[in-house]
Structures are given as C-alpha cells and as structure tokens.
Design a protein around this motif. Structure first.
Motif, mmCIF file in Angstrom:
data_model
loop_
_atom_site.group_PDB
_atom_site.id
_atom_site.type_symbol
_atom_site.label_atom_id
_atom_site.label_comp_id
_atom_site.label_asym_id
_atom_site.label_seq_id
_atom_site.Cartn_x
_atom_site.Cartn_y
_atom_site.Cartn_z
ATOM 1 N N ALA A 214 0.837 -1.197 0.000
ATOM 2 C CA ALA A 214 0.000 0.000 0.000
ATOM 3 C C ALA A 214 0.873 1.248 0.000
ATOM 4 C CB ALA A 214 -0.905 0.004 1.229
ATOM 5 N N PRO A 215 0.353 2.368 -0.493
ATOM 6 C CA PRO A 215 1.115 3.618 -0.416
ATOM 7 C C PRO A 215 1.374 4.000 1.035
ATOM 8 C CG PRO A 215 -0.768 3.825 -1.905
ATOM 9 C CD PRO A 215 -0.947 2.538 -1.170
ATOM 10 N N ALA A 216 2.538 4.530 1.302
ATOM 11 C CA ALA A 216 2.862 4.956 2.659
ATOM 12 C C ALA A 216 1.989 6.146 3.039
ATOM 13 C CB ALA A 216 4.333 5.332 2.748
ATOM 14 N N PRO A 217 1.670 6.301 4.326
ATOM 15 C CA PRO A 217 0.850 7.441 4.750
ATOM 16 C C PRO A 217 1.557 8.761 4.491
ATOM 17 C CG PRO A 217 1.807 6.309 6.639
ATOM 18 C CD PRO A 217 2.070 5.459 5.450
ATOM 19 N N ARG A 218 0.763 9.781 4.229
ATOM 20 C CA ARG A 218 1.317 11.106 3.953
ATOM 21 C C ARG A 218 1.262 11.971 5.208
ATOM 22 N NH1 ARG A 218 -1.484 12.651 -1.900
ATOM 23 N NH2 ARG A 218 -0.597 10.903 -3.098
ATOM 24 N N LEU B 133 5.474 9.975 16.853
ATOM 25 C CA LEU B 133 4.929 10.056 15.493
ATOM 26 C C LEU B 133 3.522 10.636 15.546
ATOM 27 C CD1 LEU B 133 7.256 7.982 15.247
ATOM 28 C CD2 LEU B 133 5.865 6.756 13.577
ATOM 29 N N THR B 134 3.280 11.596 14.675
ATOM 30 C CA THR B 134 1.951 12.173 14.515
ATOM 31 C C THR B 134 1.648 12.289 13.022
ATOM 32 O OG1 THR B 134 2.903 14.407 14.642
ATOM 33 C CG2 THR B 134 1.997 13.474 16.684
ATOM 34 N N GLY B 135 0.395 12.608 12.706
ATOM 35 C CA GLY B 135 0.002 12.698 11.301
ATOM 36 C C GLY B 135 -0.040 11.346 10.671
ATOM 37 N N GLY B 136 0.318 11.290 9.399
ATOM 38 C CA GLY B 136 0.407 10.015 8.711
ATOM 39 C C GLY B 136 -0.894 9.320 8.449
ATOM 40 N N VAL B 137 -1.972 10.070 8.246
ATOM 41 C CA VAL B 137 -3.275 9.458 7.995
ATOM 42 C C VAL B 137 -3.428 9.154 6.519
ATOM 43 C CG1 VAL B 137 -5.751 9.784 8.186
ATOM 44 C CG2 VAL B 137 -4.253 10.656 9.963
ATOM 45 N N LEU C 268 3.150 -0.874 8.664
ATOM 46 C CA LEU C 268 1.770 -0.512 8.967
ATOM 47 C C LEU C 268 0.835 -1.472 8.228
ATOM 48 C CD1 LEU C 268 2.017 3.380 8.686
ATOM 49 C CD2 LEU C 268 2.070 1.990 10.767
ATOM 50 N N PHE C 269 0.065 -2.240 8.983
ATOM 51 C CA PHE C 269 -0.825 -3.254 8.433
ATOM 52 C C PHE C 269 -2.268 -2.760 8.455
ATOM 53 C CE2 PHE C 269 2.855 -5.380 10.124
ATOM 54 C CZ PHE C 269 3.100 -6.449 9.278
ATOM 55 N N THR C 270 -2.933 -2.840 7.298
ATOM 56 C CA THR C 270 -4.366 -2.593 7.235
ATOM 57 C C THR C 270 -5.078 -3.932 7.412
ATOM 58 O OG1 THR C 270 -4.054 -0.755 5.703
ATOM 59 C CG2 THR C 270 -6.264 -1.690 5.842
ATOM 60 N N LEU C 271 -5.985 -4.007 8.382
ATOM 61 C CA LEU C 271 -6.697 -5.237 8.686
ATOM 62 C C LEU C 271 -8.167 -5.103 8.333
ATOM 63 C CD1 LEU C 271 -5.292 -5.869 12.295
ATOM 64 C CD2 LEU C 271 -4.314 -6.649 10.121
ATOM 65 N N ASP C 272 -8.771 -6.224 7.936
ATOM 66 C CA ASP C 272 -10.223 -6.197 7.788
ATOM 67 C C ASP C 272 -10.860 -6.523 9.139
ATOM 68 O OD1 ASP C 272 -10.190 -8.955 8.185
ATOM 69 O OD2 ASP C 272 -10.658 -9.458 6.101
ATOM 70 N N GLY C 273 -12.173 -6.607 9.167
ATOM 71 C CA GLY C 273 -12.879 -6.802 10.425
ATOM 72 C C GLY C 273 -12.578 -8.113 11.108
ATOM 73 N N THR C 274 -12.145 -9.122 10.337
ATOM 74 C CA THR C 274 -11.837 -10.427 10.912
ATOM 75 C C THR C 274 -10.389 -10.542 11.372
ATOM 76 O OG1 THR C 274 -11.186 -11.470 8.814
ATOM 77 C CG2 THR C 274 -13.534 -11.443 9.351
ATOM 78 N N GLY C 275 -9.592 -9.501 11.109
ATOM 79 C CA GLY C 275 -8.199 -9.530 11.504
ATOM 80 C C GLY C 275 -7.249 -9.960 10.409
ATOM 81 N N ARG C 276 -7.735 -10.189 9.198
ATOM 82 C CA ARG C 276 -6.860 -10.543 8.087
ATOM 83 C C ARG C 276 -6.129 -9.302 7.584
ATOM 84 N NH1 ARG C 276 -8.626 -15.253 4.342
ATOM 85 N NH2 ARG C 276 -9.860 -16.580 5.708
ATOM 86 N N VAL C 277 -4.895 -9.507 7.159
ATOM 87 C CA VAL C 277 -4.088 -8.409 6.631
ATOM 88 C C VAL C 277 -4.496 -8.134 5.186
ATOM 89 C CG1 VAL C 277 -1.753 -7.661 6.070
ATOM 90 C CG2 VAL C 277 -2.164 -8.955 8.170
#
Length: 369
Positions: free
Chosen positions: A29-33, A365-369, A314-323
């Motif tokens: 995924a693209p890194a947060p800005r 660390l702050t920001g990065g959304v 940084l891992f994005t997870l779905d509702g079941t915990g899958r990456v």
C-alpha cells in the motif's frame, strides 16, 4: 529444509503472507502522507519499552538495567534497585507496563536464575519494590530468546509475551512459561480467571493463554474489538503476526514432538503437518526476516517495529483480523536504525524507541493518515 521465499523488500510486503487457507496475500500500500517524526529525547542504551503517566511523563526501560523518566524532553534516571538484573545478549531489563493507579509499574527482566516480573511503586523519581509478581520463567544464560513484555488488557488482566530461551521442548510444554503468551492476574501473578487451562493441576499451565511460540516480542489489543495480536521472531525465515486464540497452538516445535533435545530451527514456524490444528499466522515475512518487534494500533492500523529491518510496518486489517495490505513509511525506513518499542500514547500519537546500543532515541509520530 523449508522452501524459502525469494528475498527483496517488495516481496516481503506483497507476497510473504500466510493467510488462512483460501485467503490472499496482502498487497503493498502507499505509505501514509504527512507523517511527522519528533525526537523527544536521546541518550538511551537499548531502550526496550515505554509507559505513559497521567502527568504526561514517560517511563523508558533500558536493557542494561536502568529506568529513565522523560518529562518535557528532559531525561532523569529513576532511583530504583535493579541490582539483580543480568544483562547478557538479548536478555536484561525488558518490558514495562504502568498499572491503572498510575503509581505502580511492572517490569520484566533476567536474573542469574530466571526471568521474572517485578512490581514497583513510583514516587517522584524514586521507585520502591512492591513484590515479585511472577518468578521462575525460564532463562538462557546467554540471554537468547529472552523476549518478555507485559501488557494490560481491557479486562484488567495482564498478558505477558515470552521467548522460548532456545530450549527445544519449551514451546509445546504447557507447564513451561517459555514460548508462550501468558494471561495472569496483575495483583497475584496467578493464572487469570477464564484461562483455557484454568482447571489444570499445574500452576504454570493455568497461566498459559497460547503456546507453540518461538520468541514473542509484543501483544496488542485491537480497539473496540476482542481481537488480540502478537508479533514474533522467526528463525532465518517467517517472522509472524498472529491473531491469538485462547488455548491456541501456534505450531513451533524445534523438539520434533519431543524426539530430540537439539534446538532444530529447520522446522516450520507453524508446523501444520505435525499439528493440523495449529493456528496459521495472519502475516509472515518469508525471507528475509525483519525481526519484527512490538505492536501497537495507531491511526486504525497495526503498527509493528522492526529491529533488523530498521523500519515501521503498517498493516491494514479487515474486520476479521486478516491483513489487507502493508505499507512502510519512508520517514522510518532505515532512517533511525533498529526500532524496538511501540506504544500508543493517550493523545493518539505513537511513541517508538530505537535500539542501536548508543544514543538511542525516543521518537513521537503524529500525522500520517
């Protein structure tokens, strides 16, 4: 020997997942800005863990056996008797957690005989020992695989991540506290009510929440969820992020079913041939390993530091915990060296530490959304 995944950063983050059967590997995924990295303080030596106090100050443990209090960027040594700490190799003063009363804190460290949890009370910059909360956790004299990090759960219990001290039989032996995630009462050190082996006649087994681990570096609770995740070191391949299940076996068995005492690291991290019910990882590094360390939830993502990889994942997870995907912020990609601790502050920022051995930093660390 296990089949190795081809090396390379892109493959690490795009194709080295071990999802449940039928799942798909996460994409890059693209890194947060807009990520801002602030150096809060420096001068630490192997800063291992972080604890936040209500007055805004921060406690930091150092592996050689020191605790520092950080307030408004100033670093003050805590006056505390840690003379029994044995700092060798990977071992020494490790994890820390502050109790809800904001006065007591519990640390985990190696002694000459064991790894133990000890609770102290802090008054200003002086800490007085309250009690040995849990003793007798196995220890390797070299310090190898001594990972030990306590974390308080939303239900008030204490989860403790432990390493297997490179002893072949520990991970699958539920009467050993090594190679486990423990769930204990933070006041007594006994197994918490509702534990999966609460009816066992063995006090250690009553403390076990999950087993079959190699060297767990951190446990974190997903906000507004009952999901619990761990980050774990693999051998030459397969660091793992695991979604923990009560009583779950995570399949590490260097003893090959108790048939040998040699610590055989050619076995799979999750051996589903030997243990068909072993819980598969939700993410695996493949090759090379990153030496992933502590985990924290930040900005809705699972953030995990890496020692050897010198990065933040940084891992994005779905509702079941899958990456679903993994991103690596450029601001922390080999910019500060080895990254170890990660704790989410009360104000929502993420604090991490470096662990290079000299002039280590406490970063915010702050920001990065």
């Amino acid at each position: 020997m296990r089949a190795l995944v081809a090396a390379g950063l892109v493959l690490v983050v795009t194709a080295c997942s071990s999802p449940e059967p039928g799942g798909t590997a996460p994409s890059k995924a693209p890194a947060p800005r807009g990520l801002k990295v602030e150096e809060v303080a420096g001068g630490f030596q192997h800063a291992w863990d972080i604890g936040f106090r209500r007055d805004g100050s921060v406690l930091v443990t150092e592996r050689p056996g020191r605790i520092k209090l950080v307030r408004d960027g100033r670093v003050t040594p805590v006056d505390v008797d840690l003379g029994d700490v044995q700092a060798r190799g990977e071992g020494g003063l490790m994890g820390l957690v502050i109790h809800p009363d904001d006065q007591r804190f519990t640390v985990c460290y190696n002694t000459a005989d064991d790894v133990r949890l000890v609770t102290f009370r802090l008054d200003g910059t002086k800490a007085t020992k309250v009690k040995d909360l849990l003793t007798g956790m196995p220890s390797n004299q070299s310090g190898r695989h001594s990972g030990c990090r306590p974390t308080l759960a939303p239900d008030g219990t204490m989860y403790v991540a432990t390493g297997d001290i490179a002893q072949a039989r520990n991970p699958q032996d539920r009467t050993s506290l090594g190679g486990k995630v423990l769930r204990i009462d933070p006041e007594t050190g006994e197994g918490a009510q509702g534990n999966p082996f609460a009816s066992s006649g063995n006090a250690n087994e009553r403390r076990v929440y999950s087993y079959g681990h190699r060297n767990v570096q951190g446990v974190v609770f997903r906000p507004d969820s009952d999901q619990v995740f761990s980050a774990e070191h693999g051998p030459d391949v397969d660091d793992e992020v695991n979604l923990l299940r009560a009583g779950g076996n995570y399949g590490w068995d260097p003893s090959k079913g108790g048939t040998q005492n040699r610590y055989d690291e050619d076995v799979p991290m999750t051996d589903r041939q030997r243990f068909p019910d072993a819980v598969p990882a939700v993410w695996s590094s493949g090759s090379p390993t990153e030496a992933i360390c502590q985990a924290a939830f930040w900005n809705g993502k699972l953030a995990i530091t890496a020692l050897k990889g010198s990065k933040l994942l940084l891992f994005t997870l779905d509702g079941t915990g899958r990456v679903q995907d993994v991103s690596i912020p450029a601001e922390l990609d080999d910019s500060y060296g080895r990254l170890r601790a990660a704790r989410t502050a009360p104000d929502g920022s993420l604090y991490i530490t470096t662990s290079n051995g000299t002039d280590d930093k406490l970063l915010r660390l702050t920001g990065g959304v």
